[in-house]
Design a protein around this motif. Structure first.
Motif, PDB file in Angstrom:
ATOM      1  N   ASP A  64     -14.920  61.093  12.604  1.00  0.00           N
ATOM      2  CA  ASP A  64     -13.722  61.005  13.435  1.00  0.00           C
ATOM      3  C   ASP A  64     -13.099  59.614  13.487  1.00  0.00           C
ATOM      4  OD1 ASP A  64     -15.761  59.791  14.849  1.00  0.00           O
ATOM      5  OD2 ASP A  64     -15.156  60.625  16.786  1.00  0.00           O
ATOM      6  N   ARG A  65     -13.629  58.674  12.693  1.00  0.00           N
ATOM      7  CA  ARG A  65     -13.082  57.314  12.744  1.00  0.00           C
ATOM      8  C   ARG A  65     -13.422  56.525  11.496  1.00  0.00           C
ATOM      9  NH1 ARG A  65     -13.556  53.909  16.814  1.00  0.00           N
ATOM     10  NH2 ARG A  65     -13.461  55.621  18.260  1.00  0.00           N
ATOM     11  N   ILE A  66     -12.609  55.488  11.254  1.00  0.00           N
ATOM     12  CA  ILE A  66     -12.909  54.513  10.212  1.00  0.00           C
ATOM     13  C   ILE A  66     -12.690  53.132  10.818  1.00  0.00           C
ATOM     14  CG2 ILE A  66     -10.619  54.847   9.202  1.00  0.00           C
ATOM     15  CD1 ILE A  66     -11.800  53.865   6.515  1.00  0.00           C
ATOM     16  N   THR A  67     -13.714  52.310  10.714  1.00  0.00           N
ATOM     17  CA  THR A  67     -13.646  50.947  11.219  1.00  0.00           C
ATOM     18  C   THR A  67     -13.677  50.005  10.029  1.00  0.00           C
ATOM     19  OG1 THR A  67     -14.838  51.616  13.210  1.00  0.00           O
ATOM     20  CG2 THR A  67     -14.718  49.252  12.746  1.00  0.00           C
ATOM     21  N   VAL A  68     -12.672  49.146   9.945  1.00  0.00           N
ATOM     22  CA  VAL A  68     -12.541  48.200   8.846  1.00  0.00           C
ATOM     23  C   VAL A  68     -12.743  46.795   9.414  1.00  0.00           C
ATOM     24  CG1 VAL A  68     -10.961  47.284   7.107  1.00  0.00           C
ATOM     25  CG2 VAL A  68     -10.980  49.739   7.604  1.00  0.00           C
ATOM     26  N   LEU A  69     -13.768  46.116   8.926  1.00  0.00           N
ATOM     27  CA  LEU A  69     -14.070  44.750   9.354  1.00  0.00           C
ATOM     28  C   LEU A  69     -13.784  43.822   8.184  1.00  0.00           C
ATOM     29  CD1 LEU A  69     -17.514  45.507  11.023  1.00  0.00           C
ATOM     30  CD2 LEU A  69     -15.292  45.331  12.154  1.00  0.00           C
ATOM     31  N   VAL A  70     -12.772  42.971   8.336  1.00  0.00           N
ATOM     32  CA  VAL A  70     -12.347  42.089   7.251  1.00  0.00           C
ATOM     33  C   VAL A  70     -12.122  40.678   7.776  1.00  0.00           C
ATOM     34  CG1 VAL A  70     -11.342  43.865   5.765  1.00  0.00           C
ATOM     35  CG2 VAL A  70      -9.955  42.864   7.574  1.00  0.00           C
ATOM     36  N   GLU A  71     -12.149  39.733   6.861  1.00  0.00           N
ATOM     37  CA  GLU A  71     -11.908  38.334   7.226  1.00  0.00           C
ATOM     38  C   GLU A  71     -10.457  38.126   7.661  1.00  0.00           C
ATOM     39  OE1 GLU A  71     -13.370  34.867   8.236  1.00  0.00           O
ATOM     40  OE2 GLU A  71     -14.629  36.380   7.290  1.00  0.00           O
ATOM     41  N   SER A  72      -9.530  38.806   6.972  1.00  0.00           N
ATOM     42  CA  SER A  72      -8.119  38.712   7.355  1.00  0.00           C
ATOM     43  C   SER A  72      -7.409  40.018   7.024  1.00  0.00           C
ATOM     44  CB  SER A  72      -7.428  37.540   6.645  1.00  0.00           C
ATOM     45  OG  SER A  72      -7.406  37.746   5.256  1.00  0.00           O
ATOM     46  N   ALA A  73      -6.350  40.282   7.765  1.00  0.00           N
ATOM     47  CA  ALA A  73      -5.526  41.474   7.545  1.00  0.00           C
ATOM     48  C   ALA A  73      -4.126  41.169   8.042  1.00  0.00           C
ATOM     49  CB  ALA A  73      -6.101  42.677   8.282  1.00  0.00           C
ATOM     50  N   GLU A  74      -3.141  41.643   7.293  1.00  0.00           N
ATOM     51  CA  GLU A  74      -1.742  41.438   7.671  1.00  0.00           C
ATOM     52  C   GLU A  74      -0.955  42.706   7.393  1.00  0.00           C
ATOM     53  OE1 GLU A  74       0.006  37.351   6.472  1.00  0.00           O
ATOM     54  OE2 GLU A  74      -1.570  37.785   5.005  1.00  0.00           O
ATOM     55  N   ARG A  75      -0.140  43.085   8.353  1.00  0.00           N
ATOM     56  CA  ARG A  75       0.789  44.185   8.112  1.00  0.00           C
ATOM     57  C   ARG A  75       1.816  43.718   7.080  1.00  0.00           C
ATOM     58  NH1 ARG A  75       0.657  48.192  12.028  1.00  0.00           N
ATOM     59  NH2 ARG A  75      -0.636  47.701  13.829  1.00  0.00           N
ATOM     60  N   LYS A  76       2.320  44.652   6.303  1.00  0.00           N
ATOM     61  CA  LYS A  76       3.286  44.324   5.249  1.00  0.00           C
ATOM     62  C   LYS A  76       4.420  43.464   5.786  1.00  0.00           C
ATOM     63  CE  LYS A  76       6.719  46.328   2.233  1.00  0.00           C
ATOM     64  NZ  LYS A  76       7.320  47.497   1.648  1.00  0.00           N
ATOM     65  N   GLU A  77       4.959  43.852   6.919  1.00  0.00           N
ATOM     66  CA  GLU A  77       6.118  43.146   7.472  1.00  0.00           C
ATOM     67  C   GLU A  77       5.784  41.745   7.998  1.00  0.00           C
ATOM     68  OE1 GLU A  77       4.638  46.195  10.534  1.00  0.00           O
ATOM     69  OE2 GLU A  77       5.056  46.194   8.390  1.00  0.00           O
ATOM     70  N   ASP A  78       4.504  41.435   8.150  1.00  0.00           N
ATOM     71  CA  ASP A  78       4.094  40.120   8.651  1.00  0.00           C
ATOM     72  C   ASP A  78       3.723  39.136   7.542  1.00  0.00           C
ATOM     73  OD1 ASP A  78       4.452  41.066  11.222  1.00  0.00           O
ATOM     74  OD2 ASP A  78       2.339  41.623  11.465  1.00  0.00           O
ATOM     75  N   ILE A  79       3.697  39.595   6.301  1.00  0.00           N
ATOM     76  CA  ILE A  79       3.304  38.711   5.199  1.00  0.00           C
ATOM     77  C   ILE A  79       4.442  37.757   4.868  1.00  0.00           C
ATOM     78  CG2 ILE A  79       2.688  38.607   2.746  1.00  0.00           C
ATOM     79  CD1 ILE A  79       1.252  41.293   3.137  1.00  0.00           C
ATOM     80  N   ASP A  80       4.126  36.473   4.844  1.00  0.00           N
ATOM     81  CA  ASP A  80       5.077  35.433   4.457  1.00  0.00           C
ATOM     82  C   ASP A  80       5.012  35.321   2.933  1.00  0.00           C
ATOM     83  OD1 ASP A  80       6.368  33.051   3.793  1.00  0.00           O
ATOM     84  OD2 ASP A  80       5.654  32.013   5.589  1.00  0.00           O
ATOM     85  N   LEU A  81       6.003  35.888   2.265  1.00  0.00           N
ATOM     86  CA  LEU A  81       5.993  35.954   0.804  1.00  0.00           C
ATOM     87  C   LEU A  81       6.004  34.563   0.173  1.00  0.00           C
ATOM     88  CD1 LEU A  81       5.886  37.863  -1.569  1.00  0.00           C
ATOM     89  CD2 LEU A  81       8.369  38.061  -1.476  1.00  0.00           C
ATOM     90  N   GLN A  82       6.754  33.632   0.738  1.00  0.00           N
ATOM     91  CA  GLN A  82       6.786  32.273   0.184  1.00  0.00           C
ATOM     92  C   GLN A  82       5.413  31.611   0.284  1.00  0.00           C
ATOM     93  OE1 GLN A  82      10.032  30.470   2.349  1.00  0.00           O
ATOM     94  NE2 GLN A  82      11.456  30.860   0.655  1.00  0.00           N
TER      95      GLN A  82
END
Length: 133
Positions: free
Chosen positions: A75-93
């Motif tokens: 009933d769930r998936i837990t993702v533990l990562v060092e970093s994560a960013e939503r697409k709209e929050d990524i600074d492309l430059q």
């Protein structure tokens, strides 16, 4: 019986996603994998890449996740990562600059930690891919 999965994407600093999902696709070290409700439980390593999921309103979401781990339960998936960013929050430059720095480090060959530089390059490339998707 649950009809949706609970998705949690957590970094050391914060919870990036806490949402109900119909399906989750994640970048496993052995390849991308998908999870639906009532999936067989497992634990796996993740590599840097795109994690995407469809929420209960049929809206698709895309995130960059670094290497880490995913725990899948029925009933769930837990993702533990060092970093994560939503697409709209990524600074492309910033991602492009990180890619260029990593490439220069690898090309220089002088006193370079190749494993670390290659990991930085992989993260930058994946962030760019997610931002451009």
């Amino acid at each position: 019986m649950a009809e949706n999965l609970r998705l949690e994407v957590v970094t050391p600093e914060k919870t990036v996603v806490s949402d109900d999902a119909q399906i989750v696709m994640a970048p496993g070290v052995l390849g991308e994998f998908g999870v639906l409700v009532n999936h067989t439980p497992f634990l796996t390593s993740l590599m840097p890449g795109a994690l995407h999921y469809k929420d209960t309103g049929e809206k698709e979401h895309l995130l960059f996740v670094s290497d880490g781990f995913a725990e899948v339960l029925p009933d769930r998936i837990t993702v533990l990562v060092e970093s994560a960013e939503r697409k709209e929050d990524i600074d492309l430059q910033r991602a492009e600059a990180a890619r260029e720095r990593a490439e220069k480090r690898l090309e220089s060959g002088e006193d370079v930690d190749f494993v670390r530089a290659k990991a930085a390059l992989t993260r930058a490339i994946q962030r760019i891919r997610v931002a451009g998707a």
